[in-house]
Design an enzyme around this catalytic site. Structure first.
Site, PDB file in Angstrom:
ATOM      1  N   ASP A 117       8.077  22.990   2.818  1.00 16.44           N
ATOM      2  CA  ASP A 117       8.101  22.243   4.083  1.00 16.44           C
ATOM      3  C   ASP A 117       9.028  22.846   5.140  1.00 16.44           C
ATOM      4  OD1 ASP A 117      10.101  21.427   2.189  1.00 16.44           O
ATOM      5  OD2 ASP A 117      10.580  19.688   3.427  1.00 16.44           O
TER       6      ASP A 117
ATOM      7  N   GLU B 162      10.867  18.964   0.615  1.00 16.10           N
ATOM      8  CA  GLU B 162      12.252  19.023   0.119  1.00 16.10           C
ATOM      9  C   GLU B 162      13.221  18.389   1.103  1.00 16.10           C
ATOM     10  OE1 GLU B 162      16.171  19.829  -0.583  1.00 16.10           O
ATOM     11  OE2 GLU B 162      15.211  20.818   1.102  1.00 16.10           O
TER      12      GLU B 162
HETATM   13 NI    NI Z   1      16.206  24.399   2.173  1.00 16.07          NI
END
Ligand code: NI
Length: 402
Positions: free
Chosen positions: A88, A146
């Site tokens: 991401d 994340e």
């Molecule tokens: Ni990172």
């Protein structure tokens, strides 16, 4: 690749991985131009899945919503190691002046997850076509979200650590303050637990010239913010680390009006899990005491975010050994933990794991800005090093475990 040989001690593994360099750069730049936020990594995941399918691996899509996994089996049975990359991007406006800068306004790969994805795609190819393990299994884990949304947890809930059962896991993060060609790792707790807080200070508004008829929420907030730092400086054992940062403060509408209410938002980082458990109560005690003393009231919410990353000692040893074999002697350093958060922690609370840093810093290539900076960039010479490192860690694990 000549420049790789010149900069680092040449190793057979790195030379082989460097054959993939152009492809690694092409993937990384493509992802960099097309960043996707957490749980929206549809395009990225599709490119990843197609590549893994072309390699002939057993591919699963939609694991933890937008995650992808692939399994590579050696000739003989053995243990299973997971290799993880996050995919991401961040809601940051890219300010770099390079042709591969983000094409999407307000979104950017400012944490290098584009490089992580590209490196793991390369590692899958390297291990499948160029250095296939004799025994054991490798599971490639491409994780969504994340950056704060807990993609690791979503994948675990979706069974990423079973079928086949994953015995240990490794992952890396690019790091601009470590020069390219070097590796760092932490023994024990590697990254902080990362929690968030919201504090609403409720006073009584009024005319700025008549403060005695009000309860000034801004003045009370200022006291609360200062006093919270006493927890870190006076209240917690100096050998235990805690960071309390108030990162946003909102209140007031005009210069001559006393604000009735202020909202503070912040983050709390701790390394020690026991200390972490105590933080909600310690913080609330400060807020309660000060607001009471000054005639205000409050609302307080403490949200537990990612736990701390626990690096397994034997897995750290594998990283150090891999570093010697890939980059030559003396290219790694054991460093102190970081107060940054990382959801790789969820895996390390289930199975032994290691999360290490891959140096990507290089002044000559303008790779000097911190992670999450609008000018963040990395030295792409690090991409084949990342591939060689992950592949070697996997090999060492599969060779040395029953
Ligand atoms: Ni990172």
């Amino acid at each position: 690749m000549k420049n790789v040989q010149a900069l680092y001690q040449s190793s057979e593994i790195l030379e082989k991985a460097s054959e993939l360099k152009e492809q690694l750069i092409a993937w990384r730049r493509d992802f960099h131009q097309h960043p996707e936020l957490g749980f929206e990594e549809v395009r990225t995941a599709e490119i990843v899945a197609r590549h893994l399918e072309q390699l002939g691996l057993e591919v699963k899509r939609g694991v933890g919503r937008t995650g992808v996994t692939a399994v590579l089996r050696g000739k003989e049975p053995g243990p299973t190691i997971g290799l993880r990359a996050d995919m991401d991007a961040l809601p940051i406006q890219d300010q770099k002046q390079v042709e591969y800068r983000s094409h999407v306004s307000g979104k950017m790969h400012a944490c290098g997850h584009d490089a992580h994805t590209s490196i793991l795609m390369g590692t899958a190819q390297f291990l499948t076509q160029m250095r296939r393990p004799e025994r054991g299994t490798i599971k490639f884990i491409f994780q969504p979200a994340e950056e704060g949304l807990g993609g690791a947890q979503a994948m675990i809930e979706d069974g990423v650590l079973s079928d086949p059962q994953v015995d240990a896991i490794a992952g890396l993060h690019v790091f601009p303050f470590v020069p390219v060609g070097r590796i760092t790792a932490v023994r024990g707790i590697g990254c902080a637990a990362s929690d968030s807080i919201q504090i609403r200070i409720i006073g009584r508004g009024g005319h700025a010239a008549y403060p005695h008829m009000t309860v000034d929420a801004i003045a009370v907030s200022a006291e609360v913010i200062s006093a919270l730092q006493h927890i870190a400086s006076r209240n917690v054992d100096p050998l235990d680390s805690v960071v309390i940062t108030i990162g946003s403060i909102h209140g007031g509408t005009a210069r001559n009006v006393i604000a009735p209410e202020v909202v503070l938002e912040g983050t709390v980082r701790t390394l020690n899990p026991e200390l972490r458990e105590q933080m909600p109560e310690r913080i609330e005690r400060v807020i309660k005491g000060i607001t009471e003393a000054l005639g205000a009231t409050y609302e307080f919410t403490y949200h537990m975010g990612y736990p701390s990353v626990k690096n397994d000692d034997a897995m750290v040893d594998l990283v150090l050994k891999a570093s010697e074999q890939v980059l030559g002697a003396g290219k790694y350093e054991i460093v102190k933990p970081s107060m940054g958060g990382e959801d790789f922690s969820y895996y390390t609370h289930k199975i032994p794991g290691v999360f290490f840093r891959l140096g990507v810093g290089n002044k000559e290539k303008n790779a000097v800005y911190p992670l999450h900076h609008p000018q963040f960039d990395l030295d792409e010479d690090a991409l084949p090093i990342g591939v060689a490192m992950l592949a070697e860690v996997a090999h060492l694990f599969l060779q040395n475990n029953p």
